[in-house]
Write a protein that holds these residues in place. Structure first.
Motif, mmCIF file in Angstrom:
data_model
loop_
_atom_site.group_PDB
_atom_site.id
_atom_site.type_symbol
_atom_site.label_atom_id
_atom_site.label_comp_id
_atom_site.label_asym_id
_atom_site.label_seq_id
_atom_site.Cartn_x
_atom_site.Cartn_y
_atom_site.Cartn_z
ATOM 1 N N PRO A 1 -0.857 10.311 -79.621
ATOM 2 C CA PRO A 1 -0.948 11.074 -78.692
ATOM 3 C C PRO A 1 0.053 10.856 -77.278
ATOM 4 C CG PRO A 1 -3.198 10.884 -79.624
ATOM 5 C CD PRO A 1 -2.129 9.900 -80.197
ATOM 6 N N GLY A 2 -0.002 9.465 -77.066
ATOM 7 C CA GLY A 2 0.736 8.952 -75.935
ATOM 8 C C GLY A 2 2.293 9.197 -76.041
ATOM 9 N N ASN A 3 3.039 9.450 -77.218
ATOM 10 C CA ASN A 3 4.296 9.740 -77.591
ATOM 11 C C ASN A 3 4.644 11.352 -77.871
ATOM 12 O OD1 ASN A 3 4.881 6.947 -77.474
ATOM 13 N ND2 ASN A 3 4.742 6.498 -79.638
ATOM 14 N N ILE A 4 3.522 12.268 -77.575
ATOM 15 C CA ILE A 4 3.796 13.483 -77.689
ATOM 16 C C ILE A 4 3.505 13.989 -76.286
ATOM 17 C CG2 ILE A 4 2.919 15.639 -78.576
ATOM 18 C CD1 ILE A 4 1.985 14.099 -81.112
ATOM 19 N N MET A 5 4.642 14.518 -75.744
ATOM 20 C CA MET A 5 4.664 15.137 -74.447
ATOM 21 C C MET A 5 4.225 16.633 -74.515
ATOM 22 S SD MET A 5 5.049 12.754 -72.020
ATOM 23 C CE MET A 5 5.351 13.679 -70.486
ATOM 24 N N VAL A 6 3.588 17.157 -73.466
ATOM 25 C CA VAL A 6 3.212 18.763 -73.425
ATOM 26 C C VAL A 6 3.606 19.113 -72.240
ATOM 27 C CG1 VAL A 6 1.451 20.546 -73.982
ATOM 28 C CG2 VAL A 6 1.364 18.509 -75.341
ATOM 29 N N THR A 7 4.361 20.336 -72.224
ATOM 30 C CA THR A 7 4.615 20.966 -71.186
ATOM 31 C C THR A 7 3.789 21.895 -70.567
ATOM 32 O OG1 THR A 7 6.028 22.811 -72.089
ATOM 33 C CG2 THR A 7 7.210 20.518 -71.727
ATOM 34 N N PRO A 8 3.817 22.168 -69.192
ATOM 35 C CA PRO A 8 2.823 23.302 -68.874
ATOM 36 C C PRO A 8 2.950 24.614 -69.761
ATOM 37 C CG PRO A 8 3.881 22.389 -66.958
ATOM 38 C CD PRO A 8 4.635 21.771 -68.161
ATOM 39 N N GLY A 9 3.724 24.818 -70.197
ATOM 40 C CA GLY A 9 4.087 26.153 -70.978
ATOM 41 C C GLY A 9 3.568 25.871 -72.664
ATOM 42 N N GLY A 10 3.255 24.659 -72.796
ATOM 43 C CA GLY A 10 2.840 24.371 -74.229
ATOM 44 C C GLY A 10 4.004 23.918 -75.289
ATOM 45 N N GLU A 11 5.064 23.608 -74.603
ATOM 46 C CA GLU A 11 6.153 23.003 -75.611
ATOM 47 C C GLU A 11 6.117 21.571 -75.831
ATOM 48 O OE1 GLU A 11 11.156 22.853 -75.846
ATOM 49 O OE2 GLU A 11 9.879 23.554 -73.914
ATOM 50 N N VAL A 12 6.212 21.045 -77.001
ATOM 51 C CA VAL A 12 6.174 19.920 -77.479
ATOM 52 C C VAL A 12 7.206 19.116 -77.386
ATOM 53 C CG1 VAL A 12 5.192 18.170 -79.344
ATOM 54 C CG2 VAL A 12 3.883 20.224 -78.690
ATOM 55 N N LYS A 13 7.287 17.853 -76.833
ATOM 56 C CA LYS A 13 8.411 16.864 -77.063
ATOM 57 C C LYS A 13 8.255 15.620 -77.773
ATOM 58 C CE LYS A 13 11.729 19.536 -74.728
ATOM 59 N NZ LYS A 13 13.150 19.688 -75.159
ATOM 60 N N LEU A 14 8.415 15.121 -78.783
ATOM 61 C CA LEU A 14 8.352 13.957 -79.410
ATOM 62 C C LEU A 14 9.135 12.717 -78.711
ATOM 63 C CD1 LEU A 14 6.920 12.204 -81.647
ATOM 64 C CD2 LEU A 14 8.571 13.035 -83.172
ATOM 65 N N THR A 15 8.547 11.715 -78.309
ATOM 66 C CA THR A 15 9.242 10.794 -77.477
ATOM 67 C C THR A 15 8.980 9.227 -78.490
ATOM 68 O OG1 THR A 15 7.421 10.173 -76.231
ATOM 69 C CG2 THR A 15 8.975 11.790 -75.366
ATOM 70 N N ASP A 16 9.918 8.310 -77.728
ATOM 71 C CA ASP A 16 9.522 6.972 -77.888
ATOM 72 C C ASP A 16 9.942 6.647 -79.508
ATOM 73 O OD1 ASP A 16 9.204 4.275 -77.854
ATOM 74 O OD2 ASP A 16 7.323 4.516 -76.781
ATOM 75 N N PHE A 17 11.021 6.446 -80.026
ATOM 76 C CA PHE A 17 11.767 6.124 -81.124
ATOM 77 C C PHE A 17 11.978 4.633 -81.308
ATOM 78 C CE2 PHE A 17 12.006 10.590 -81.705
ATOM 79 C CZ PHE A 17 12.044 10.967 -83.190
ATOM 80 N N GLY A 18 11.215 3.832 -80.313
ATOM 81 C CA GLY A 18 11.410 2.440 -80.168
ATOM 82 C C GLY A 18 11.103 1.594 -81.354
ATOM 83 N N ILE A 19 10.540 2.188 -82.330
ATOM 84 C CA ILE A 19 10.194 1.329 -83.562
ATOM 85 C C ILE A 19 10.396 2.014 -84.597
ATOM 86 C CG2 ILE A 19 8.463 -0.266 -82.469
ATOM 87 C CD1 ILE A 19 6.254 1.173 -84.195
ATOM 88 N N ALA A 20 11.374 3.189 -84.434
ATOM 89 C CA ALA A 20 11.581 3.917 -85.540
ATOM 90 C C ALA A 20 12.481 3.091 -86.561
ATOM 91 C CB ALA A 20 12.606 4.895 -85.050
ATOM 92 N N ARG A 21 12.644 3.564 -87.926
ATOM 93 C CA ARG A 21 13.244 2.854 -88.932
ATOM 94 C C ARG A 21 13.990 3.837 -89.999
ATOM 95 N NH1 ARG A 21 12.069 -2.043 -91.157
ATOM 96 N NH2 ARG A 21 12.946 -2.721 -93.055
#
Length: 363
Positions: free
Chosen positions: A136-156
């Protein structure tokens, strides 16, 4: 670091978040006169080279992703051995804060958030990147309900390249897939498991796997079934979440894109037309040059036709592979996408590699 200027153009103003590798600041881009988010690596003695490489990897992986549900990366730089990443400043709040503030969320909202996050993961997986830290901490939700996935810091990268050291387990125990807890490499199916945990938490307001220690929590992911969902959760949404939470990766949805598209199909009492259009609209976004000329009214008619068409199977797919056009105007054929299959090799005789020291780097 307030007031500090990076790269001769990014003036840090307010710290807005902290993570395992660094802090995120709201900043002003003095060159383009816009507000951005700047993730600054937290300087350490022992981990600095590894963290700096992970910052570079995050910049590389995310910069190559173009999707409305993935936070855009603008720039990367290093200054006096300090690595920083400049990103889109997403208005809104992390899903973790949203759930903490509101508790359990209604099913139609959970379906929309889960669907958009799945489409973001689909874009990453098709680009050859596994996120490995969906929470949940890496999923941002805008006031309009749009989702932004963030933080690929340990992506592989799917090919196995990354900065994981031998014996190191990265991720968050509450969202760690069983195969990762058993020392197996993460795949796209691992991200889907984590997304299933997130969806379960959204519907109940609490984490489904929570024990007294990180190791006990990870063991629970391997051995324990999730608690039952509330009785009022619609059957299709319940089935999709349960499929994501399958212990065997091969039993989970075929791909993140497929999951996102299935979540975009309307279900009586679960998803309104607007939310369905949002999810399916994001599904139509493509990295290629596919043109789209279907307006919102046509999309709504198409959704209604699909939900009432007797040729639609229970899983939402068309029994007849040649659907009837919904209007007579010009259409551009969307090429059939090759689905991504995420194979899993059972861990035979592999001991659990979750020593407490392994979680020293877990965020």
């Amino acid at each position: 670091m307030e007031g500090f200027r990076l790269g001769g153009r990014y003036s840090l103003t307010t710290r807005i978040a902290s993570g395992g590798m660094g802090d995120v600041w709201e900043a002003t881009d003095d060159v383009l006169a816009r507000t951005v988010a700047v993730k600054v690596m937290r300087a350490t003695t022992d981990e600095e080279p590894v963290f700096a490489q992970r910052f570079r990897d995050e910049a590389l992986y995310t910069a190559n992703l173009s999707h409305p549900n993935v936070a855009t990366v603008y720039d990367y730089g290093e200054e006096d051995s300090l690595a920083y990443l400049v990103m889109e400043l997403v208005p809104g709040e992390p899903l973790s804060a949203l759930v903490q503030r509101r508790g359990a969320l209604p099913a139609h909202e959970v379906r929309s958030i889960m669907g958009q996050a799945a489409l973001a993961l689909g874009a990453a997986h098709e680009a050859g990147v596994v996120h490995r830290d969906v929470k949940p901490g890496n999923i941002m939700v805008t006031p309009g309900g749009e989702v932004k996935l963030t933080d690929f810091g340990i992506a592989r990268a799917v090919d196995g390249s990354g900065q994981t050291r031998t014996g190191e387990v990265l991720g968050t125990p509450h969202y760690l897939s069983p195969e990762q807890a058993l020392g197996e490499p993460a795949t796209g199916a691992s991200d889907l498991y984590a997304l299933g945990v997130v969806a379960h938490e959204m519907l109940t307001g609490r984490r489904p796997f929570e024990k007294n220690t990180p190791v006990a929590t990870a063991l629970s992911q391997v051995n324990d079934p999730p608690p039952p969902l509330p009785d009022d959760v619609p059957s299709e949404l319940r089935a999709l979440i349960e499929q994501c939470l399958a212990k065997a990766p091969a039993a989970r949805p075929e791909s993140a894109r497929e999951l996102g598209e299935r979540l975009g199909l309307p279900e009586a009492g679960c998803l309104d037309d607007r939310a369905a259009e949002d999810v399916l609209g994001y599904a139509a976004e493509d990295a290629g040059d596919v043109e789209r000329d279907v307006d919102a009214d046509v999309a709504r008619e198409s959704l209604a036709a699909r939900s009432s068409d007797p040729q639609v199977r229970a899983d939402g797919a068309l029994a007849d592979p040649t659907p009837t056009p919904t209007h007579s105007g010009p259409r551009h054929a969307r090429p059939r996408r090759r689905r991504v299959h995420w194979a899993w090799v059972p861990a035979s005789g592999v001991a659990l590699v979750l020593a407490l020291t392994s979680f020293g780097l877990v965020r």
